[in-house]
Enzyme design. Sequence first.
Site, short mmCIF file in Angstrom:
data_model
loop_
_atom_site.label_atom_id
_atom_site.label_comp_id
_atom_site.label_asym_id
_atom_site.label_seq_id
_atom_site.Cartn_x
_atom_site.Cartn_y
_atom_site.Cartn_z
N GLU A 179 31.20 37.28 42.01
CA GLU A 179 31.91 36.02 42.26
C GLU A 179 31.01 34.79 42.16
O GLU A 179 31.20 33.82 42.88
CB GLU A 179 32.56 36.03 43.65
CG GLU A 179 33.69 37.03 43.79
CD GLU A 179 34.52 36.79 45.05
OE1 GLU A 179 33.98 36.24 46.03
OE2 GLU A 179 35.70 37.16 45.04
N GLU A 248 39.22 43.12 42.98
CA GLU A 248 39.43 43.10 44.43
C GLU A 248 40.84 42.63 44.75
O GLU A 248 41.13 41.44 44.68
CB GLU A 248 38.43 42.16 45.14
CG GLU A 248 37.00 42.65 45.12
CD GLU A 248 36.05 41.74 45.89
OE1 GLU A 248 36.51 40.98 46.78
OE2 GLU A 248 34.84 41.76 45.58
#
Length: 843
Positions: A179, A248
């Site tokens: 991320e 995710e």
Amino acid sequence: MAAGFGLLLFLAVTTPFCFGANVTYDHRALVIDGKRRVLVSGSIHYPRSTPDMWPDLIQKSKDGGLDVIETYVFWNLHEPVRGQYDFEGRKDLMKFVKLVKEAGLLVHLRIGPYVCAEWNYGGFPLWLHFIPGIVLRTNNEPFKAEMKRFTAKIVDMMKQENLYASQGGPIILSQIENEYGNIDSAYGSDAKTYINWAAAMATSLDTGVPWVMCQQSDAPNPIINTCNGFYCDQFTPNSNNKPKMWTENWSGWFSAFGDPLPYRPVEDLAFSVARFYQLGGTFQNYYMYHGGTNFGRSTGGPFITTSYDYDAPIDEYGLLRQPKWGHLKDVHKAIKLCEEAMVATDPKTTSLGSNLEATVYKTGSGQCAAFLANVGTQSDATVKFNGNSYNLPAWSVSILPDCKNVVLNTAKINSVSTMTKFVRQPSKDDSTATDAFVSGWSWINEPVGISSDSAFTKPGLLEQINTTADQSDYLWYSLSVEMKGDEPFLGDGSQTVLHVDSLGHVLYAFINGKFAGSGKGGSSNSKVSINVPMSLQPGKNKIDLLSLTVGLANYGAFFDTRGAGVTGPVQLKSSKNGSTIDLSSQQWTYQIGLKGEELGLASGTSSLWTTEPTLPKNQPLVWYKTTFDAPSGSSPLALDFMGLGKGQAWINGQSIGRYWPTNIAGNSGCTDSCNYRGAYSSSKCLKNCGKPSQQLYHVPRSWLKPSGNILVLFEEMGGNPTQLSFATRETQSICARISENHPLPVDMWTSDDETRKTAGPILSLACPLANQVISEIKFASFGTPRGTCGSFSHGRCTSKMARSVVEKACIGSRSCSIGVSVSTFGDPCAGITKSLAVEASCT
Ligand code: GAL
């Protein structure tokens, strides 16, 4: 395209005995041995459970319909000291990967090595921070050298054991970074250079399987950029030859000390999953599928709880969370029924009206699968599709593996639900029971202030993490203040305060050896300010500040330099004449960690433990020790910390984590019946308001011997250890509720009209453990029953036969199935849609 093919040829020559799979990708999917795949994945982080739990967790994942297990690799676990590696016990990554392989599942290895994950310091070892000239996560040579070294080390270890799919192993995918795209703007133009470097570095390691970067829209080829979030159906990868992947899907959310507990309704989670596969997704991962426990000092944060349950389909203790697990299992089966059509073609989506969408996967050879969605949050709808009409509840997706018949609607749950409870051990009902802690308690007082030879003195206030290097949660800041007889600060304490500003996370102040006050930060702001009334005496006065960290930050740009501890100012303020003395730049004496840590009290073996004169209760800074027999049975075990304040606990020398039952969740924002319709966020569905954020702490069974186990606590604030108790996690009831217009169970799906006509919806019950049978039907109603599992009640319409029919079908069996129709129960109210609701118990 990934470098798989060349490597495969090479391996075929060099390793003739193992059969490698070629993993590549195209715009639709990961391609394994030439075949596009629709894959369902789930996160299980190996150090958040114990090796003896792994086979069961993996099996439950397989039974739940997962193809892939995802885990991060936790750098700070494996290399606590630079160059010294540890892959033992819970850190045995290799064993974990091999167990997944043995179960016949695949692995996504997210190496990071920055992992976030609510893990201490995002997974970075603290020593990184002290490398001269280092700046983490950017185009910085010292950092890149370390990141490359560790990544290469992990890849190498996997290759040595032939664990990549290209070598015949289970690893089909790997992640580099995590991320970074969410925060890269803070790193300026170096960010792009760094990401390109990371991509090239990863690719150069020649794993033979693709790499991904999550939340990285500029991930360079051949790295696949993937999506993280509560919904990813609208995501598109950055190239039209990359597949749409979701690394995710947050199955719930993590919890923090002082906050209520988030939960995510399964109807919404199932909706998000079905929407993703509807709109072209072919790989989805639950973060977490089993969250587990942050043992030791592994939690990040600050303030992340020791429990990392996450409201995941498998709960912290390794039990199925129902109906979440079961409903998702059905969703996975439904999607797999569509796999062939899905991988053969691209989806075509059309509107069926406002908020209503049909997506069709139709091949030239006549295969057809369809998804019908109602993305509206208010109204159920009836839609016309291919000439047939379908009822679509709000915020739901129906899956039609033959473009005609519905196998599943995400808002209609067929799965059994379970109610679990913690039962105190030994049970209070048992009159022969003795206290769990048969031997009583011994203790050692932790000295207030400086007690170690390694203490040192420095002018001014030191930042905590730079000082302790996270060797301990604790740092003493100690100062002696000389008071002359005429100072305005002398007196009874009503006129003088000690003011302390700290970056957090928790602070205890002692004046002249006595506890004087404390403060704590919270998950949204870790800073602490305290104003402690003090009574000073003429002559020497001792100020001892004990500053604590509660898990180091793991997220955000430059999280690694956020800092903690008493950075000041520290002031004496007198209300007598308004004067202030600033003590910040005085000669402070520092002690890293506690005396008890230095003495290794956690193991319980020291000769210093005493039982004289009497057990101290509700006093700060006490080490406690007792021995105990393992509570009987094999149900998962917890320690109930009610009665204690805050501290750490060890069983047979292993840390079960930080406990903090006195940190109570706020009173607002909770709801028992969260409306699953509409976009979920981590603050939408909360429970446990006004209660301790965490009262029960997982004690892995494998850490216990039958008798003579040692429990050691370090209690910081004050508590009564005799109130401590064990509790086992037990299933209280199993329930199911199925309506006459539910689809057939997914397992019975058929597109054959004749068979469909005779089969109806079925209610199935099954006890969670193999050695259990259904012993009692606590409730059964066919009609219009009300309530939910544990609180069902009869509605106005109810069949008289319900209980006897259900009892006959179920009592004495581990599982049973009952047709939900008037042919089984008679019709208690013609013209009304009826449901069968059952609550049963297993023994
Ligand atoms: C993501 C991150 C994960 C985890 C998650 C929240 O942003 O990639 O590692 O921290 O958030 O649980």
